[in-house]
Design a protein around this motif. Structure first.
Motif, PDB file in Angstrom:
ATOM      1  N   THR A 129      40.547  26.561   2.484  1.00 51.47           N
ATOM      2  CA  THR A 129      40.965  25.501   3.408  1.00 51.47           C
ATOM      3  C   THR A 129      41.971  25.987   4.449  1.00 51.47           C
ATOM      4  N   ASP A 130      42.464  27.217   4.320  1.00 53.65           N
ATOM      5  CA  ASP A 130      43.506  27.701   5.217  1.00 53.65           C
ATOM      6  C   ASP A 130      43.004  27.779   6.667  1.00 53.65           C
ATOM      7  N   LEU A 131      43.827  27.309   7.570  1.00 56.23           N
ATOM      8  CA  LEU A 131      43.491  27.444   8.988  1.00 56.23           C
ATOM      9  C   LEU A 131      44.455  28.377   9.711  1.00 56.23           C
ATOM     10  N   MET A 132      45.740  28.352   9.304  1.00 50.63           N
ATOM     11  CA  MET A 132      46.740  29.054  10.096  1.00 50.63           C
ATOM     12  C   MET A 132      46.501  30.564  10.144  1.00 50.63           C
ATOM     13  N   THR A 158      29.169  17.025  11.444  1.00 55.78           N
ATOM     14  CA  THR A 158      28.307  17.784  10.542  1.00 55.78           C
ATOM     15  C   THR A 158      28.995  19.056  10.069  1.00 55.78           C
ATOM     16  N   ALA A 159      29.678  19.741  10.991  1.00 53.17           N
ATOM     17  CA  ALA A 159      30.407  20.951  10.600  1.00 53.17           C
ATOM     18  C   ALA A 159      31.530  20.607   9.611  1.00 53.17           C
ATOM     19  N   SER A 160      32.153  19.441   9.780  1.00 50.08           N
ATOM     20  CA  SER A 160      33.193  19.010   8.843  1.00 50.08           C
ATOM     21  C   SER A 160      32.619  18.831   7.448  1.00 50.08           C
ATOM     22  N   VAL A 161      31.424  18.241   7.374  1.00 48.60           N
ATOM     23  CA  VAL A 161      30.785  18.053   6.070  1.00 48.60           C
ATOM     24  C   VAL A 161      30.508  19.411   5.429  1.00 48.60           C
ATOM     25  N   ILE A 162      30.014  20.347   6.233  1.00 50.69           N
ATOM     26  CA  ILE A 162      29.706  21.679   5.689  1.00 50.69           C
ATOM     27  C   ILE A 162      30.984  22.373   5.210  1.00 50.69           C
ATOM     28  N   THR A 163      32.099  22.148   5.914  1.00 52.92           N
ATOM     29  CA  THR A 163      33.370  22.750   5.515  1.00 52.92           C
ATOM     30  C   THR A 163      33.882  22.160   4.198  1.00 52.92           C
ATOM     31  N   THR A 164      33.676  20.858   4.033  1.00 52.36           N
ATOM     32  CA  THR A 164      34.253  20.145   2.895  1.00 52.36           C
ATOM     33  C   THR A 164      33.417  20.258   1.629  1.00 52.36           C
ATOM     34  N   LEU A 165      32.109  20.256   1.800  1.00 52.97           N
ATOM     35  CA  LEU A 165      31.201  20.190   0.652  1.00 52.97           C
ATOM     36  C   LEU A 165      31.477  21.226  -0.441  1.00 52.97           C
ATOM     37  N   PRO A 166      31.662  22.506  -0.083  1.00 48.08           N
ATOM     38  CA  PRO A 166      31.929  23.484  -1.147  1.00 48.08           C
ATOM     39  C   PRO A 166      33.169  23.144  -1.981  1.00 48.08           C
ATOM     40  N   MET A 167      34.163  22.536  -1.349  1.00 42.80           N
ATOM     41  CA  MET A 167      35.374  22.151  -2.079  1.00 42.80           C
ATOM     42  C   MET A 167      35.085  21.020  -3.071  1.00 42.80           C
ATOM     43  N   ILE A 168      34.229  20.093  -2.640  1.00 44.25           N
ATOM     44  CA  ILE A 168      33.870  18.981  -3.532  1.00 44.25           C
ATOM     45  C   ILE A 168      33.123  19.525  -4.750  1.00 44.25           C
ATOM     46  N   ILE A 169      32.210  20.459  -4.495  1.00 37.38           N
ATOM     47  CA  ILE A 169      31.464  21.063  -5.609  1.00 37.38           C
ATOM     48  C   ILE A 169      32.434  21.805  -6.531  1.00 37.38           C
ATOM     49  N   PHE A 229      34.228  19.462  -8.820  1.00 44.83           N
ATOM     50  CA  PHE A 229      33.476  18.934  -9.960  1.00 44.83           C
ATOM     51  C   PHE A 229      33.234  20.014 -11.012  1.00 44.83           C
ATOM     52  N   VAL A 230      33.126  21.265 -10.563  1.00 44.61           N
ATOM     53  CA  VAL A 230      32.969  22.356 -11.530  1.00 44.61           C
ATOM     54  C   VAL A 230      34.252  22.541 -12.349  1.00 44.61           C
ATOM     55  N   GLY A 231      35.392  22.510 -11.664  1.00 43.56           N
ATOM     56  CA  GLY A 231      36.639  22.847 -12.355  1.00 43.56           C
ATOM     57  C   GLY A 231      37.592  21.687 -12.526  1.00 43.56           C
ATOM     58  N   GLN A 232      37.047  20.472 -12.543  1.00 39.78           N
ATOM     59  CA  GLN A 232      37.873  19.265 -12.550  1.00 39.78           C
ATOM     60  C   GLN A 232      39.000  19.289 -13.585  1.00 39.78           C
ATOM     61  N   ARG A 233      38.606  19.552 -14.835  1.00 41.84           N
ATOM     62  CA  ARG A 233      39.573  19.492 -15.932  1.00 41.84           C
ATOM     63  C   ARG A 233      40.710  20.487 -15.689  1.00 41.84           C
ATOM     64  N   HIS A 234      40.334  21.672 -15.235  1.00 45.78           N
ATOM     65  CA  HIS A 234      41.339  22.709 -15.024  1.00 45.78           C
ATOM     66  C   HIS A 234      42.280  22.337 -13.881  1.00 45.78           C
ATOM     67  N   THR A 269      39.903  18.074   0.416  1.00 48.66           N
ATOM     68  CA  THR A 269      39.461  18.188   1.806  1.00 48.66           C
ATOM     69  C   THR A 269      40.259  19.249   2.546  1.00 48.66           C
ATOM     70  N   PRO A 270      39.598  20.179   3.215  1.00 47.60           N
ATOM     71  CA  PRO A 270      40.344  21.122   4.041  1.00 47.60           C
ATOM     72  C   PRO A 270      41.125  20.363   5.121  1.00 47.60           C
ATOM     73  N   PRO A 271      42.381  20.742   5.356  1.00 45.53           N
ATOM     74  CA  PRO A 271      43.188  20.035   6.354  1.00 45.53           C
ATOM     75  C   PRO A 271      42.531  19.956   7.733  1.00 45.53           C
ATOM     76  N   VAL A 272      41.722  20.957   8.087  1.00 44.93           N
ATOM     77  CA  VAL A 272      41.015  20.880   9.387  1.00 44.93           C
ATOM     78  C   VAL A 272      40.121  19.650   9.402  1.00 44.93           C
ATOM     79  N   ALA A 273      39.394  19.441   8.302  1.00 47.33           N
ATOM     80  CA  ALA A 273      38.496  18.299   8.237  1.00 47.33           C
ATOM     81  C   ALA A 273      39.287  16.994   8.261  1.00 47.33           C
ATOM     82  N   THR A 274      40.488  17.006   7.655  1.00 49.05           N
ATOM     83  CA  THR A 274      41.342  15.822   7.720  1.00 49.05           C
ATOM     84  C   THR A 274      41.730  15.531   9.164  1.00 49.05           C
TER      85      THR A 274
END
Lengths: 301, 328
Positions: free
Chosen positions: A229-232, A270-281, A284-289, B142-147
């Motif tokens: 998620t890093d942008l800087m 659409t690009a935002s969805v593509i950026t976010t989706l892997p994080m959502i997955i 769900f894979v590592g929720q408990r952790h 959510t990545p902050p960019v997407a936010t």
């Protein structure tokens, strides 16, 4: 009344009480119903933006803002367009490469350092550990420029190296987290191993690490998310769009199809969805952790 | 869990009020073993190298750079305290500092209050709490960019979702993303979406509040509200303070969401002065204008501001925060 009868009486009372308790448990009280309703309403508030975002990514350009949950004329075109407009696959590949390297590097190095602090009682240990904790307080802005100059002098600007290689040296937060776990292991275990002839490295890799698997998974997941998620840092280090990570690419798309000219919201969405989706997955894979890790982080100390 | 694995050294670090008696210190020192130094240093070596190269040296070098004029391309010119003097007169520094403080003052209390409210609700939700915990944590991923992108969309003045909903109840929403007065409230509301992490921390603390305390208060005739305020909240004040301090430090360094939504190539349509946070100004000075010396000076001022604010918070918190360990 005989003692037997008395005992029977109390027993009966006991079962009645239990029955009442059971009934109460089966029927949720008014309070629980109210709490659940409020929570359900808040859940909608928290999830709606994402549902809306995903739905908007299937709408043609003119309909992005129409606030319908189900698109009037659903289309998959935006995804094809984004793929053609931007090297999405390349960006995804870069991001996966960087995040995997960053997460693995920080987990290996931090667990080594954490073990060094947890097991050994050497002179100066507390002072050094105070430095680890102290470095967590330092705002990133202070080291940002000199660290950039280091990578610049090594000719690594506009490569992916600066985004992960620093993780080879451990990170204060994870050192702290993992040390807590190592301290929880019984010392006798290692004394026994030593008697059996285990060396320092064997004790660490064969006994300590396997026993701390949950904490290692937490470290991997946390760092994976942080790097993804890093942008800087991508803004600082990456110039050529062929080297972009997905968040950096999304920012570039926003500049090109937003501020820079005509707004193409459907591409940005659409690009935002593509950026976010892997994080959502990943969640769900590592929720408990994730939940355990965060709960541990906030405990006193 | 962590409280069990806590070692005395750390407790003392976290809480200097715990007495460090001479005897315990002597015993600890006797425990030190010189022969363990060598293997320990081998395990510590990644951090020792990393700390020297990526923390200690950069801190010193940044201090030096802050006293120079440096643009990467030519050698650094020593200018003494000029950068710091220039900051005093720089209207953008003043503006960005003001923006950051205003944002922090609104965001942190709102964030902590919402986290606490949600945690209290979740604590009462019993069986379904696992499900709700998942729901409230999800936006945290959510990545902050997407936010930042979501902010531009949802809070769009003309046809954004927020104003549409406000329209249903007859309120004409403001231009959240263009009206300078409404940019910060919009950013605050967007940031509330990510309270999930804090909620989990507070929930873990709530689970540790002993039931006997509640029962005792109930016997004494305390209602649900009074039990919450006089038993539950004081018992979790340690976690609450942790969330408060971590969030203050984060809010003072806000960057990505605001930068995504209001700054970038070719952005001329937005009046983005209201979103110019301190770190954004610093970042642009360093990497867009290549004023590395000036940006270093700004970084040091930020460091000092954070240290002072944290110190004040720690001092004030002594009076309110209750740690179970203190009693022993």
């Amino acid at each position: 009344m005989s003692a037997v009868a008395e005992r029977q009486g109390t027993e009966q009372q006991g079962t009645e009480k239990q029955a009442a308790e059971r009934r109460r448990r089966r029927l949720p009280g008014v309070g629980t119903v109210v709490v659940t309703t409020v929570l359900l309403a808040l859940s909608v508030l928290f999830l709606y933006p994402f549902v809306w975002l995903v739905s908007a990514s299937f709408k043609p350009r003119g309909e992005v803002f129409d606030n319908r949950l189900i698109p009037r004329t659903p289309t998959f075109e935006n995804y094809i367009n984004v793929w053609q407009e931007a090297p999405m696959l390349l960006w995804l590949g870069n991001t996966v490469l960087v995040t995997v390297l960053a997460a693995v590097a920080v987990t290996i190095s931090s667990s080594m350092v954490a073990w060094g602090f947890a097991y050994y009682r050497f002179p100066g240990r507390n002072a050094l550990f105070a430095l680890v904790l102290g470095s967590m307080m330092l705002p990133g802005a202070v080291t940002m420029i000199p660290v950039f100059l280091i990578w610049n002098s090594l000719g690594q600007v506009d490569t992916l190296t600066p985004l992960w290689a620093g993780n080879l040296f451990g990170s204060a937060f994870y050192i702290f987290l993992l040390r807590q776990f190592f301290l929880g292991l019984p010392r006798e275990l290692f004394d026994a191993a030593k008697v059996d002839g285990a060396g320092h490295w064997t004790m660490f890799t064969r006994i300590a690490l396997p026993l701390c698997k949950p904490a290692l998974i937490v470290t991997l997941l946390f760092e994976f998310q942080a790097t993804w998620t890093d942008l800087m840092r991508p803004l600082i280090y990456l110039r050529d769009s062929a080297n972009f990570t997905v968040p950096r690419g999304l920012k570039a798309l926003l500049d090109r199809y937003g501020f820079g000219g005509e707004w193409h919201w459907e591409i940005i969405v659409t690009a935002s969805v593509i950026t976010t989706l892997p994080m959502i997955i990943l969640f769900f894979v590592g929720q408990r952790h994730f939940v355990e890790g965060i709960a541990t982080t906030g405990s006193k100390g | 869990m962590a409280s069990q694995t806590q070692d005395p050294a750390l407790t003392r670090l976290a809480d200097p009020t715990v007495a460090d008696t001479d005897r315990s210190r002597r015993r600890r020192q006797q425990h030190y073993r010189w022969r363990e130094l060598r293997p320990a240093l081998l395990f510590l070596s990644p951090w020792l190298v990393g700390f020297t190269v990526f923390t200690a040296w950069p801190v010193l070098y940044s201090g030096y750079l802050s006293l120079t004029d440096y643009d990467v391309l030519t050698d650094a010119q020593w200018i003494g305290l000029d950068n710091y003097e220039r900051m005093l007169e720089d209207p953008k520094v003043r503006l960005s500092l003001w923006n950051t403080v205003v944002y922090t003052v609104i965001q942190v209390p709102a964030y902590v209050a919402v986290s606490l409210g949600l945690a209290l609700l979740l604590n009462r939700a019993k069986r379904a709490s696992g499900f709700f915990r998942t729901v409230f944590f999800l936006p945290n991923m959510t990545p902050p960019v997407a936010t930042g992108v979501l902010l531009l969309l949802l809070f769009n003045g003309q046809n954004g979702l927020v104003n549409t909903v406000l329209g249903w109840v007859g309120i004409e929403g403001p231009n959240w993303t263009t009206d300078p007065d409404w940019i910060k409230p919009g950013l605050v509301m967007m940031s509330l979406l990510s309270v999930g992490g804090s909620v989990i921390i507070l929930l873990a603390a709530l689970r540790n509040v002993p039931q006997e305390l509640h029962d005792a208060a109930r016997v004494d005739g305390a209602g649900s509200w009074r039990r919450t305020w006089h038993v539950t909240v004081p018992m979790i004040s340690g976690a609450l303070f942790f969330v408060f301090i971590v969030n203050t430090i984060a809010a003072l360094q806000s960057f990505t969401e605001a930068y995504t939504a209001f700054f970038g190539v070719g952005n001329t349509t937005y009046s983005n002065d209201a979103a110019l946070f301190y770190v954004i100004h610093l970042f642009r000075q360093a990497f867009e204008s290549l004023n590395m010396g000036y940006a270093s000076a700004m970084a040091w001022v930020l460091f000092v501001v954070i240290m002072v604010i944290t110190a004040i918070q720690v001092t004030v918190s002594r009076r309110f925060v209750f740690y179970e360990g203190d009693q022993r």
